[in-house]
Scaffold this motif. Sequence first.
Motif, PDB file in Angstrom:
ATOM      1  N   ALA A 191     -86.815 -63.259 -71.025  1.00  0.00           N
ATOM      2  CA  ALA A 191     -87.618 -64.319 -70.400  1.00  0.00           C
ATOM      3  C   ALA A 191     -89.095 -64.166 -70.747  1.00  0.00           C
ATOM      4  N   THR A 192     -89.568 -62.930 -70.809  1.00  0.00           N
ATOM      5  CA  THR A 192     -90.976 -62.689 -71.129  1.00  0.00           C
ATOM      6  C   THR A 192     -91.295 -63.115 -72.554  1.00  0.00           C
ATOM      7  N   ALA A 193     -90.381 -62.857 -73.485  1.00  0.00           N
ATOM      8  CA  ALA A 193     -90.594 -63.262 -74.878  1.00  0.00           C
ATOM      9  C   ALA A 193     -90.773 -64.775 -74.970  1.00  0.00           C
ATOM     10  N   TRP A 194     -89.927 -65.507 -74.276  1.00  0.00           N
ATOM     11  CA  TRP A 194     -90.031 -66.972 -74.268  1.00  0.00           C
ATOM     12  C   TRP A 194     -91.354 -67.409 -73.641  1.00  0.00           C
ATOM     13  N   LEU A 195     -91.737 -66.760 -72.539  1.00  0.00           N
ATOM     14  CA  LEU A 195     -92.960 -67.132 -71.837  1.00  0.00           C
ATOM     15  C   LEU A 195     -94.200 -66.836 -72.676  1.00  0.00           C
ATOM     16  N   VAL A 196     -94.224 -65.692 -73.353  1.00  0.00           N
ATOM     17  CA  VAL A 196     -95.369 -65.337 -74.193  1.00  0.00           C
ATOM     18  C   VAL A 196     -95.535 -66.351 -75.319  1.00  0.00           C
ATOM     19  N   ASP A 197     -94.430 -66.723 -75.951  1.00  0.00           N
ATOM     20  CA  ASP A 197     -94.509 -67.703 -77.039  1.00  0.00           C
ATOM     21  C   ASP A 197     -94.986 -69.060 -76.539  1.00  0.00           C
ATOM     22  N   ARG A 198     -94.441 -69.505 -75.435  1.00  0.00           N
ATOM     23  CA  ARG A 198     -94.843 -70.803 -74.893  1.00  0.00           C
ATOM     24  C   ARG A 198     -96.320 -70.812 -74.508  1.00  0.00           C
ATOM     25  N   THR A 199     -96.763 -69.752 -73.862  1.00  0.00           N
ATOM     26  CA  THR A 199     -98.169 -69.677 -73.442  1.00  0.00           C
ATOM     27  C   THR A 199     -99.103 -69.613 -74.643  1.00  0.00           C
ATOM     28  N   ALA A 200     -98.758 -68.774 -75.624  1.00  0.00           N
ATOM     29  CA  ALA A 200     -99.602 -68.636 -76.811  1.00  0.00           C
ATOM     30  C   ALA A 200     -99.670 -69.949 -77.588  1.00  0.00           C
ATOM     31  N   ASP A 201     -98.535 -70.617 -77.738  1.00  0.00           N
ATOM     32  CA  ASP A 201     -98.514 -71.892 -78.465  1.00  0.00           C
ATOM     33  C   ASP A 201     -99.335 -72.954 -77.734  1.00  0.00           C
ATOM     34  N   TRP A 202     -99.272 -72.933 -76.412  1.00  0.00           N
ATOM     35  CA  TRP A 202    -100.053 -73.896 -75.623  1.00  0.00           C
ATOM     36  C   TRP A 202    -101.544 -73.643 -75.804  1.00  0.00           C
ATOM     37  N   LEU A 203    -101.940 -72.378 -75.802  1.00  0.00           N
ATOM     38  CA  LEU A 203    -103.353 -72.042 -76.002  1.00  0.00           C
ATOM     39  C   LEU A 203    -103.823 -72.443 -77.395  1.00  0.00           C
ATOM     40  N   VAL A 204    -102.985 -72.250 -78.398  1.00  0.00           N
ATOM     41  CA  VAL A 204    -103.339 -72.652 -79.762  1.00  0.00           C
ATOM     42  C   VAL A 204    -103.514 -74.162 -79.840  1.00  0.00           C
ATOM     43  N   ASP A 205    -102.595 -74.888 -79.211  1.00  0.00           N
ATOM     44  CA  ASP A 205    -102.694 -76.355 -79.230  1.00  0.00           C
ATOM     45  C   ASP A 205    -103.955 -76.825 -78.514  1.00  0.00           C
ATOM     46  N   ARG A 206    -104.274 -76.212 -77.393  1.00  0.00           N
ATOM     47  CA  ARG A 206    -105.474 -76.597 -76.657  1.00  0.00           C
ATOM     48  C   ARG A 206    -106.724 -76.309 -77.473  1.00  0.00           C
ATOM     49  N   THR A 207    -106.758 -75.160 -78.143  1.00  0.00           N
ATOM     50  CA  THR A 207    -107.909 -74.806 -78.960  1.00  0.00           C
ATOM     51  C   THR A 207    -108.064 -75.778 -80.128  1.00  0.00           C
ATOM     52  N   ALA A 208    -106.941 -76.119 -80.756  1.00  0.00           N
ATOM     53  CA  ALA A 208    -106.980 -77.053 -81.878  1.00  0.00           C
ATOM     54  C   ALA A 208    -107.460 -78.425 -81.419  1.00  0.00           C
ATOM     55  N   ALA A 209    -107.003 -78.861 -80.238  1.00  0.00           N
ATOM     56  CA  ALA A 209    -107.423 -80.165 -79.708  1.00  0.00           C
ATOM     57  C   ALA A 209    -108.925 -80.165 -79.396  1.00  0.00           C
ATOM     58  N   ALA A 210    -109.413 -79.027 -78.862  1.00  0.00           N
ATOM     59  CA  ALA A 210    -110.832 -78.927 -78.555  1.00  0.00           C
ATOM     60  C   ALA A 210    -111.677 -78.950 -79.836  1.00  0.00           C
ATOM     61  N   ASP A 211    -111.177 -78.296 -80.884  1.00  0.00           N
ATOM     62  CA  ASP A 211    -111.894 -78.308 -82.152  1.00  0.00           C
ATOM     63  C   ASP A 211    -111.971 -79.715 -82.744  1.00  0.00           C
ATOM     64  N   ARG A 212    -110.876 -80.448 -82.660  1.00  0.00           N
ATOM     65  CA  ARG A 212    -110.876 -81.799 -83.186  1.00  0.00           C
ATOM     66  C   ARG A 212    -111.819 -82.699 -82.394  1.00  0.00           C
ATOM     67  N   GLN A 213    -111.872 -82.458 -81.074  1.00  0.00           N
ATOM     68  CA  GLN A 213    -112.746 -83.253 -80.223  1.00  0.00           C
ATOM     69  C   GLN A 213    -114.221 -83.000 -80.566  1.00  0.00           C
ATOM     70  N   GLU A 214    -114.551 -81.739 -80.872  1.00  0.00           N
ATOM     71  CA  GLU A 214    -115.938 -81.393 -81.182  1.00  0.00           C
ATOM     72  C   GLU A 214    -116.387 -82.010 -82.522  1.00  0.00           C
ATOM     73  N   ARG A 215    -115.440 -82.184 -83.423  1.00  0.00           N
ATOM     74  CA  ARG A 215    -115.776 -82.701 -84.751  1.00  0.00           C
ATOM     75  C   ARG A 215    -115.986 -84.225 -84.770  1.00  0.00           C
ATOM     76  N   ARG A 216    -115.579 -84.863 -83.704  1.00  0.00           N
ATOM     77  CA  ARG A 216    -115.730 -86.330 -83.647  1.00  0.00           C
ATOM     78  C   ARG A 216    -117.172 -86.710 -83.330  1.00  0.00           C
TER      79      ARG A 216
END
Length: 226
Positions: free
Chosen positions: A201-226
């Motif tokens: 369960a922890t392996a699944w949770l770590v992956d989901r959390t890390a992927d969510w953080l990456v997506d949020r960071t990528a979205a924030a970067d795209r927002q800053e470039r606009r």
Amino acid sequence: MTGRPAPGVLPPALRGWLGSVAGLAALVVVVLGVRYADGSKPGTVDAWIRGAVDGAGPSWRYVALALDFLGEPAGSATLVAATVTGCLLLRRPRAAVFVVAGVGLTVGTATLIKSLVGRTIHGDNLSYPSGHTAFLTAISLVVALLVTGRLGLGRAAGTLLVLAAALVAGGAMGWAQIALGAHYPTDALGGGCTALAVTSATAWLVDRTADWLVDRTAAADRQERR
């Protein structure tokens, strides 16, 4: 954000299978916990296995003590630190997080279950599930999952590696705890199953959390470039 995404800690080939195993392991933990709640005596299976283990020669006690040390604070901290260091040297920060979270949550869950079940041995010592067995099984599972992902093993080879890691580590520490009289055999089984359920369960949770953080960071970067 560009570049290759960080590899997950839960190999895709094992996700479905490992989820089923985790569910079955959790069921075993619950069933044994209910069966031996508030007890202080070995069951029939416990007595039979303990009788077989007690037949080992005195020299095996040193082996049992060495294994037991790996589950003590000094031994377990050394194992975790070495594994985390290896992950960081390989530039796998997500894997390092998984090591700490997987082992920490497993040991924490085993401690919580002990207080809920209330099974004792040698007086008031809580025994179910075995925390030593849970720890060594957990760190072995973490390493096996990381090796499976790094080597790109398929479902069959990955499954074999993960199962072997759990059985060897859990069996060895379980034997040590029984031989030293610290736990009943069913305590060791409960500890190993706790590790299987929580680590998966922890392996699944770590992956989901890390992927969510990456997506949020990528979205924030795209927002800053606009």
